[in-house]
Design an enzyme around this catalytic site. Structure first.
Site, PDB file in Angstrom:
ATOM      1  N   LYS A  15       1.006  78.017  19.868  1.00 55.72           N
ATOM      2  CA  LYS A  15      -0.354  78.556  20.033  1.00 55.72           C
ATOM      3  C   LYS A  15      -0.310  79.820  20.890  1.00 55.72           C
ATOM      4  CE  LYS A  15      -5.052  77.102  21.393  1.00 55.72           C
ATOM      5  NZ  LYS A  15      -5.864  76.009  21.960  1.00 55.72           N
TER       6      LYS A  15
ATOM      7  N   SER B   4      -9.816  74.378  19.264  1.00 55.43           N
ATOM      8  CA  SER B   4      -9.396  75.763  19.183  1.00 55.43           C
ATOM      9  C   SER B   4      -7.985  75.976  18.661  1.00 55.43           C
ATOM     10  CB  SER B   4      -9.508  76.398  20.569  1.00 55.43           C
ATOM     11  OG  SER B   4      -8.586  75.799  21.469  1.00 55.43           O
TER      12      SER B   4
ATOM     13  N   SER C  74      -9.272  70.224  21.819  1.00 53.20           N
ATOM     14  CA  SER C  74      -8.702  71.288  20.984  1.00 53.20           C
ATOM     15  C   SER C  74      -7.342  70.980  20.378  1.00 53.20           C
ATOM     16  CB  SER C  74      -8.607  72.590  21.779  1.00 53.20           C
ATOM     17  OG  SER C  74      -9.880  73.171  21.907  1.00 53.20           O
TER      18      SER C  74
END
Lengths: 103, 493
Positions: B78, B153, B177
């Site tokens: 990420k 997210s 998330s």
């Protein structure tokens, strides 16, 4: 939206944006004022159960006085750090004008 | 061979590389080829580090490099976790083009384990969102249905693994998330105990909640990655000085399918009802029946304060974000706009932040500034912190009678792109089930529980702090009972 707003005004949002150093547009002020009013109306429910005798939790895992050993370790390389900065001069960060703010 | 390599698990790939049946370079190239083939449609990656990945793979193949169960196995990271010399944008314009001068502890641990970092994945800007639509670089699409969101997210990380462009990925979870994107893409995703994984080099959103964790298509892979990334870090003062819980052993134990004696509590307040899709409720009921079949006892528990988790979270997280994001000052890194030699520092700062932050980030900064301001602090931020105490008490009471607590991971399957984009409160509701564990700092996993009209549903399994292994045991038992990873049922891209 079922939640009632708290009555936050457009002027208050403009003030908060200034405090937050956000040069928001007039259109954004209109949108944010409406949305923040609704969001605050929804989140204000926390007050229903927040009795005076309940201690606050700032952190789920309380730790105190966490210090590393007092030994010298390498830090980030100055030139590498400055290379990632928007502007650098003489081995330092170069900042926009900071004097004569009122001029 | 190439297609086969992208469908194998991380554990299988690691074993095959160690046995010399394939090489880390072959495996890496197969995934890079897969990215080239499908990522134009999925947009899971913001940056593909072809050269860096192949160099890391060659180091493993040389025999002098790192060894371990995941050596040579590729991973998608990420874009909130910093990587030295490799772009890290956090999904924001304000860090566009920034090359971090250091590695996060998580990044360093991955490299030390010989894991090959393929690239950086898309995300809601500063991890604020539940759909990845808030990325400044455009949305990511759900590989199960390209018109739908992959969650958020960490939506780039979930989509990358669901699209078979990586066998493993890392996300971060502040309010859900990791768990919510895992649920809506048919993956396993785990949020470790707060403090279980170092936050050093994780670009901060809400420091008392942020926690990085693993994604994979199987429970065992998720556990293997957890073991690599977890552990105490002197560089993070909130890191817990304790060994990584025995997550891999628990995953293997759970895979035997025996849960005899395990006490499962179903949390009434987040079990279903208005706002929950019937298909999600059905998959959850089915999962509970299967847990009982495997020997667990299932009973209902009540955690009344959980109904206040969402309002508490949307005060605490924006408050901490308004403070954390003050570091983007147009001086030390990232964007600077409006510096014409006349404008003052403050003006340049305001213009830069205005240009660099998207709408959701600005909304939360302003909300947090309000909640922390004199005169409102006690009513908003202070009250939210008291709710946090109540949630912790509810968990403690529930865990007195249950080894794990379960709920759906999210009330609905993946929603359509654009469906909730203009309604912040509707978007926030995606985190309804995941927020209590976040606020209490306890571990929670999302494991596939089935399909609803062809789309994946996840079951959340929560455990007491530092008992992450219980989450893995239950998840592995459910996975073994299903017979194969749910992603095998996804339509091909």
């Amino acid at each position: 939206m079922p939640e009632a707003g708290v009555g936050i005004t457009r002027d208050e949002v403009a003030h908060l944006a200034r405090l937050s150093r956000l040069a928001v547009t007039e259109e954004e002020l209109d949108v944010f004022a409406g949305q923040l009013d609704v969001i605050l109306g929804a989140v204000a429910r926390v007050q229903e159960v927040a009795a005076a005798d309940i201690p606050p939790t700032t952190h789920a895992v309380p730790l105190t006085n966490v210090l590393r050993p007092d030994v010298v370790t390498p830090c980030l390389d100055r030139d590498e750090v400055l290379a990632a900065a928007p502007a650098a001069e003489d081995g330092r960060f170069r900042v926009p004008r900071i004097l004569d703010e009122e001029a | 061979m190439s297609t086969e390599l992208t469908t194998m698990t991380g554990a299988e790939l690691g074993a095959a590389i160690a046995a010399g049946q394939t090489s880390a370079v072959e495996v890496t190239q197969a995934h890079l080829d897969r990215i080239a083939e499908v990522d134009g449609r999925v947009h899971a990656y913001l940056h593909v580090d072809t050269e860096g990945a192949l160099a890391a793979a060659r180091a493993v193949d040389s025999g002098d490099g790192p060894r371990g169960p995941l050596a040579g196995v590729p991973l998608a990271l990420k874009d909130v976790i910093v990587t030295r010399g490799v772009p890290t944008t956090v999904g924001s314009r304000i860090l566009e083009g920034w090359l971090p001068p250091y590695d996060a502890t998580v990044t360093a641990k991955l490299k030390a384990a010989g894991i090959v970092i393929l690239g950086k994945t898309n995300m809601d800007e500063f991890a604020m969102g539940s759909s990845t639509e808030n990325s400044a670089y455009g949305p990511t699409r759900n590989p199960w249905d390209l018109d739908r969101v992959p969650g958020g997210s960490s939506g780039g990380s979930s989509a990358a693994v669901a699209a078979y462009t990586a066998p493993l990925s890392i996300g971060t979870d502040t309010g859900g998330s990791i768990r919510q994107p895992a649920a809506v893409t048919g993956l396993v995703g785990h949020k470790p105990t707060y403090g279980g994984v170092s936050r050093y080099g994780l670009v901060a959103f809400s420091s008392s909640l942020d926690q990085a964790g693993p994604f994979a298509r199987t429970v065992l892979d998720t556990a293997l990655l957890h073991e690599v990334m977890g552990g105490h870090d002197p560089r993070d003062s909130t890191s817990i000085d304790a060994p990584v819980p025995p997550v891999v052993a628990a995953a293997r134990q759970g895979a035997t399918g025996d849960l005899t004696g395990l006490r499962v509590g179903v949390v009434k307040e987040i079990a279903g009802g208005p706002g929950y899709e019937p298909g999600v409720e059905a998959a959850t009921r089915d999962a509970l029946a299967r847990l009982e079949k495997l020997g667990a006892t299932v009973h209902e528990v009540s955690c009344p304060s959980f109904t206040y988790a969402l309002p508490a979270y949307y005060l605490i997280a924006p408050s901490e974000c308004s403070s954390n994001l003050a570091r983007f000052d147009a001086v030390r890194y990232g964007l600077r706009t409006g510096d014409d030699g006349v404008a003052s520092l403050e003006e340049v700062m305001s213009l830069t932040r205005q240009a660099g932050f998207g709408a959701e980030v600005k909304r939360r900064i302003i909300l947090g500034t309000y909640a922390l301001s004199s005169g409102y602090y006690d009513a908003y931020y202070g009250s939210a912190q008291k709710v946090r105490t109540l949630i912790g008490r509810d968990f403690a009471a529930a865990f007195a009678h249950a080894d794990v607590l379960v709920s759906p991971s999210t009330p609905t399957v993946a929603f359509r792109i654009g469906e909730r984009a203009d309604d912040p409160l509707a978007m926030y509701a995606a985190d309804l089930c995941t927020l209590p564990a976040s606020l209490a700092g306890i571990p929670a996993i999302s494991v596939p529980s089935g399909l609803s009209e062809g789309l994946p549903v996840g079951l959340q399994v929560m455990a007491p702090a530092l008992a992450d292994d219980r989450c893995y045991r239950v998840a592995a038992a459910l996975e073994a009972d299903h017979g194969h990873p749910l992603t095998q049922e996804a339509p091909s891209l």
